[in-house]
Design an enzyme around this catalytic site. Structure first.
Site, PDB file in Angstrom:
ATOM      1  CB  CYS A 182     -16.502 -59.217   3.187  1.00 47.29           C
ATOM      2  SG  CYS A 182     -17.679 -58.007   3.554  1.00 47.29           S
ATOM      3  NE  ARG A 186     -17.234 -53.234 -15.344  1.00 41.94           N
ATOM      4  CZ  ARG A 186     -18.125 -54.058 -15.828  1.00 41.94           C
ATOM      5  NH1 ARG A 186     -19.042 -53.632 -16.655  1.00 41.94           N
ATOM      6  NH2 ARG A 186     -18.100 -55.327 -15.516  1.00 41.94           N
TER       7      ARG A 186
HETATM    8  P1  XMP Z   1     -16.857 -66.080   0.477  1.00 46.15           P
HETATM    9  O1  XMP Z   1     -17.029 -66.040   1.961  1.00 46.15           O
HETATM   10  O2  XMP Z   1     -17.480 -67.272  -0.160  1.00 46.15           O
HETATM   11  O3  XMP Z   1     -17.674 -64.810  -0.041  1.00 46.15           O
HETATM   12  O4  XMP Z   1     -15.424 -65.883   0.088  1.00 46.15           O
HETATM   13  C1  XMP Z   1     -17.859 -64.510  -1.392  1.00 46.15           C
HETATM   14  C2  XMP Z   1     -18.864 -63.385  -1.521  1.00 46.15           C
HETATM   15  O5  XMP Z   1     -18.375 -62.194  -0.892  1.00 46.15           O
HETATM   16  C3  XMP Z   1     -18.943 -61.047  -1.535  1.00 46.15           C
HETATM   17  N1  XMP Z   1     -17.850 -60.157  -1.897  1.00 46.15           N
HETATM   18  C4  XMP Z   1     -17.501 -59.070  -1.182  1.00 46.15           C
HETATM   19  N2  XMP Z   1     -18.053 -58.527  -0.094  1.00 46.15           N
HETATM   20  N3  XMP Z   1     -16.426 -56.823  -0.138  1.00 46.15           N
HETATM   21  C5  XMP Z   1     -17.524 -57.378   0.393  1.00 46.15           C
HETATM   22  O6  XMP Z   1     -18.060 -56.832   1.368  1.00 46.15           O
HETATM   23  C6  XMP Z   1     -15.795 -57.320  -1.229  1.00 46.15           C
HETATM   24  O7  XMP Z   1     -14.795 -56.803  -1.700  1.00 46.15           O
HETATM   25  C7  XMP Z   1     -16.375 -58.496  -1.783  1.00 46.15           C
HETATM   26  N4  XMP Z   1     -16.070 -59.247  -2.877  1.00 46.15           N
HETATM   27  C8  XMP Z   1     -16.989 -60.254  -2.905  1.00 46.15           C
HETATM   28  C9  XMP Z   1     -19.687 -61.541  -2.762  1.00 46.15           C
HETATM   29  O8  XMP Z   1     -21.061 -61.532  -2.443  1.00 46.15           O
HETATM   30  C10 XMP Z   1     -19.141 -62.954  -2.939  1.00 46.15           C
HETATM   31  O9  XMP Z   1     -20.030 -63.809  -3.619  1.00 46.15           O
END
Ligand code: XMP
Length: 504
Positions: free
Chosen positions: A343, A438
């Protein structure tokens, strides 16, 4: 038990309420704090990990795989449910495809190979030998079906030999009349136990073919799979199932907008209707900013249309956000803005809250509103999960599962090491994949958008079973240290005791 007020312990080890109130000037993430141990009469192996996320949605372990296109499709969701957890199928695919991914999970028969490799009666044994060589199969027995998929025999590994290469399969196979089969309907509620019984009753038979009422091949059990699963079952947490004994499965949906920028109500309702028809156990309205009109309106609309459907919504990091989603009709709320391993929201947008502080704040509102909380993102080890579970009802993990064979994507080799892709759903590549699927050939709407996630590589890890076994072992140890027999103790004061990590 809890530290006595006024005792030395209570000056250093505080309840969550006291601790977080005292830390109001700084936000904390998992590594910024640690849990103090408490008197315990509980052995780790005796702890119970079941968690009720909503009416009708009960898991046997508090772990959910993320709705990300490099983490959860049907294979991951099946593995998660078999271990007692839940997979949320991502939405970066055409809606029809998401429906069939959900169906795959709901129709999954544990231990049964759903689509066995088949051969045709007029093929030569030489062709089968070539197939085995090319695809590196570790087995050489194949069901034989006609052009319409009807079972006509079984090609036994004993005849798949170069000396018979020029023979037709029809000449060498065991004919239909001598092949052991079972009708899919007779498998009952516990197919593994049924197959296990069959293998005991038929010494020397190692394959059981599953057919339907019209003798079309529907699956295959092998004795070695059944034995392995029966053995593992005694050690594992029970699979998470619905009232009809099917594996549980969740699916993410987005607050889709039409060409005028308005919520596309008809499309969302039609799609969720399709998911419900296929037996989905929860939908997750997944966005980066859940405390927003679009998400609130979507949740309200879904709640009105599907009064008893468990709805997960998010993500939020404030009491106002939790209240808003709870009042809109959400049953479980995802907490996490910026903690994800892929993220970049905090860097790109300058927003986000360290996860333990976000969880604490949200947990107070969730308790009042009687909704459950899911700690989403930033979890890299079992200790993080224990910390999260003192405030949340379950955790959502992406990165921890992205290297598993059950995650979508190919394995690649770099410098002698094996990797799989793991990318944020807000990364440019994932947004493009989503929009292409989509909106068909519509203009790429992501071009002016700053990505909020990165594309990364994860080293290939063991199977979901293995990763979860490690995580669960850690969670159970943590609960033993906290004297927590089950996750319901979450709200009890002793379980919430925290201290700041030395040096922080
Ligand atoms: P972990 O730390 O388990 O996190 O790899 C997975 C969660 O991250 C979120 N997620 C994102 N957050 N940009 C973000 O700010 C992204 O591109 C992104 N993709 C996923 C999401 O909540 C996921 O479950």
């Amino acid at each position: 038990m809890a530290a006595q007020t006024g005792s030395l312990d209570s000056r250093f080890y505080q309840t969550a309420d006291t601790f977080f109130a005292a830390q109001f000037h700084r936000a904390l993430t998992f590594d910024d704090l640690t849990l103090a141990t408490l008197y315990s009469e509980i052995l780790p192996r005796d702890t119970q990990l079941d968690t009720q996320l909503a009416e009708g949605l009960q898991l046997n372990i508090p772990v959910i795989s993320s709705d990300m296109d490099t983490v959860t499709e049907s294979r991951m969701a099946i593995a998660m449910a078999l271990n007692g957890g839940l997979g949320l199928i991502h939405y970066n695919m055409p809606e029809r495809q998401q429906l069939s991914e959900v169906s795959r999970v709901k129709f999954h028969v544990p231990g049964m190979i759903q689509e066995p490799i088949k051969v045709a009666p007029d093929q030569l044994i030489a062709e089968v030998l070539k197939l085995i060589e090319e695809r590196k199969f570790g087995f050489s027995t194949f069901p034989v079906v006609d052009a319409k998929g009807k079972l006509v025999g079984l090609l036994s590994g004993h005849v798949v030999k170069p000396r018979y290469a020029k023979r037709k399969i029809a000449e060498a196979m065991t004919p239909r009349g001598q092949v052991h089969t079972i009708n899919k309907k007779e498998l009952g509620k516990d197919p593994i136990a049924r197959a296990d019984k069959f293998f005991t009753e038929q010494p020397g038979i190692h394959k059981l073919l599953v057919v339907d009422g019209t003798d079309h091949l529907r699956g295959l059990f092998t004795m070695s799979d059944v034995e392995r699963i029966s053995h593992e079952r005694r050690e594992q947490f029970k699979p998470a199932r619905d009232a009809q004994f099917r594996l549980v499965c969740g699916a993410a949906v987005s607050a889709t907008r039409n060409a005028f920028g308005e919520l596309d109500r008809e499309r969302i309702l039609a799609h969720v209707g399709g998911l419900v028809e296929r037996g989905v156990d929860a939908v997750a309205v997944s966005t980066a900013h859940g405390h927003s009109k679009g998400v609130g309106d979507t949740v309200k609309m879904l709640r009105d249309a599907f009064p008893s459907l468990p709805i997960i919504a998010g993500n939020v990091t404030s009491t106002a956000g939790v209240q808003f989603l709870a009042e809109s009709g959400a049953s479980a709320i995802k907490v996490g803005q910026g903690p994800g391993s892929i993220c970049t929201t905090r860097i790109v947008a300058g927003v986000g809250i360290p996860q333990m502080t976000a969880l604490y704040i949200c947990s107070r509102a969730a308790a009042k509103k009687r909704v459950t909380l899911l700690a989403d993102g930033g979890i890299t080890k079992s200790g993080d999960i224990v910390k999260a579970l003192t405030l949340a009802d379950a955790v959502i993990c992406g990165g921890l599962f992205a290297g598993c064979p059950e995650a979508p994507g190919e394995v690649m080799e770099i410098g002698g090491k094996l990797y799989k892709q793991y990318r944020g759903m807000g990364s440019l590549a994932a947004m493009k994949a989503g929009s292409a699927a989509r909106y068909g050939h519509a203009q790429d709407p992501t071009q002016k958008v700053a990505p909020e996630g990165v594309e990364a590589l994860k080293e290939v890890s063991g199977s979901v079973d293995r990763v979860l076994a490690q995580l669960i072992g850690g969670i159970q140890s943590g609960m033993g240290y906290l004297g927590a027999a089950n996750l319901e103790l979450k709200e009890a004061a002793p379980h919430d005791v925290v201290e700041l990590k030395t040096g922080n």
